[in-house]
Design a protein around this motif. Structure first.
Motif, PDB file in Angstrom:
ATOM      1  N   ILE A 140      -6.953   1.645 -17.584  1.00 36.64           N
ATOM      2  CA  ILE A 140      -8.101   1.986 -18.432  1.00 36.64           C
ATOM      3  C   ILE A 140      -8.632   0.739 -19.123  1.00 36.64           C
ATOM      4  O   ILE A 140      -9.839   0.464 -19.105  1.00 36.64           O
ATOM      5  N   ALA A 185      -0.972   3.856 -16.914  1.00 38.15           N
ATOM      6  CA  ALA A 185      -2.372   4.291 -16.905  1.00 38.15           C
ATOM      7  C   ALA A 185      -3.221   3.538 -17.931  1.00 38.15           C
ATOM      8  O   ALA A 185      -4.372   3.192 -17.660  1.00 38.15           O
ATOM      9  N   GLY A 186      -2.661   3.265 -19.099  1.00 38.88           N
ATOM     10  CA  GLY A 186      -3.404   2.549 -20.135  1.00 38.88           C
ATOM     11  C   GLY A 186      -3.868   1.183 -19.673  1.00 38.88           C
ATOM     12  O   GLY A 186      -4.967   0.736 -20.012  1.00 38.88           O
ATOM     13  N   GLY A 197     -10.308  -1.549 -16.660  1.00 34.44           N
ATOM     14  CA  GLY A 197     -11.621  -1.014 -16.290  1.00 34.44           C
ATOM     15  C   GLY A 197     -12.671  -1.321 -17.354  1.00 34.44           C
ATOM     16  O   GLY A 197     -13.778  -1.755 -17.038  1.00 34.44           O
ATOM     17  N   ILE A 198     -12.304  -1.101 -18.615  1.00 30.39           N
ATOM     18  CA  ILE A 198     -13.220  -1.417 -19.721  1.00 30.39           C
ATOM     19  C   ILE A 198     -13.526  -2.909 -19.730  1.00 30.39           C
ATOM     20  O   ILE A 198     -14.674  -3.319 -19.891  1.00 30.39           O
TER      21      ILE A 198
END
Length: 191
Positions: free
Chosen positions: A168, A164-165, A171-172
């Motif tokens: 994230i 998941a990290g 996405g950033i």
């Protein structure tokens, strides 16, 4: 002539399963069992890709051999560190490959976009090169982070950033890169 539907090759999500299984097994069983489970699932992952896509992507092949090689080291030492260093080596290998393509003057993204867009409609070269340079930096830094997590932090944190990290952070990265792209479109670099 009717065109055959193209098989999807978007099975990248299953590449996270060995890490999740390893983390789960490591919390419940000795490290040897966790390693064997992670390696076995990696073998299953490569077979799954071959069956459902008809081929095995080069990066999948590389990661598979890396998992098996590093997992074998970890089994010999009865320590999961080598297995957990796989994302570090994978990300660094991709970063080095992309950097070398940039140094030769033909970035990986540009080649990929030319294949995907036969009509020739692509963003300007400076946008593509900027994005690729930033991606090289991101992959190198994220690989470093994964190495630090593998060596000095709990497996649960490592597994989070391997799965998941990563989404994230990507996405950033895409949000920041989009802002940079828009700024660069308004103010292209002077030749």
């Amino acid at each position: 002539m009717e065109q055959q539907p193209k098989k999807s090759n978007n099975f990248f999500l299953i590449s996270f399963l060995p890490a999740i299984l390893y983390w789960y097994l490591e919390t419940k069983y000795p490290v040897k069992i966790a390693l064997m489970g992670g390696i076995a699932l990696s073998i299953g992952e490569i077979l799954f890709e071959k069956i459902f896509t008809g081929h095995i992507h080069q990066l999948s092949r590389f990661n598979f051999f890396l998992v098996v090689f590093l997992g074998g080291f970890s089994l010999m030492e009865e320590n999961g560190i080598w297995f957990k260093l796989q994302p570090t080596f994978s990300l660094w290998a991709v970063a080095i490959y992309m950097w070398l393509k940039l140094r030769k003057g033909s970035g990986f993204f540009k080649e990929m976009m030319m294949e995907m867009r036969p009509d020739g409609k692509m963003p300007p070269d400076h946008i593509i090169l900027s994005m690729e340079r930033n991606m090289v930096i991101l992959f190198f830094c994220y690989g470093l982070l994964m190495g630090v997590l593998a060596l000095w932090f709990p497996t649960s944190l490592w597994a989070f950033f391997k799965t998941a990290g990563l989404f994230i952070v990507m996405g950033i990265f895409m949000v920041i890169q989009t802002i940079l792209n828009r700024r660069n479109m308004r103010n292209p670099p002077q030749e």
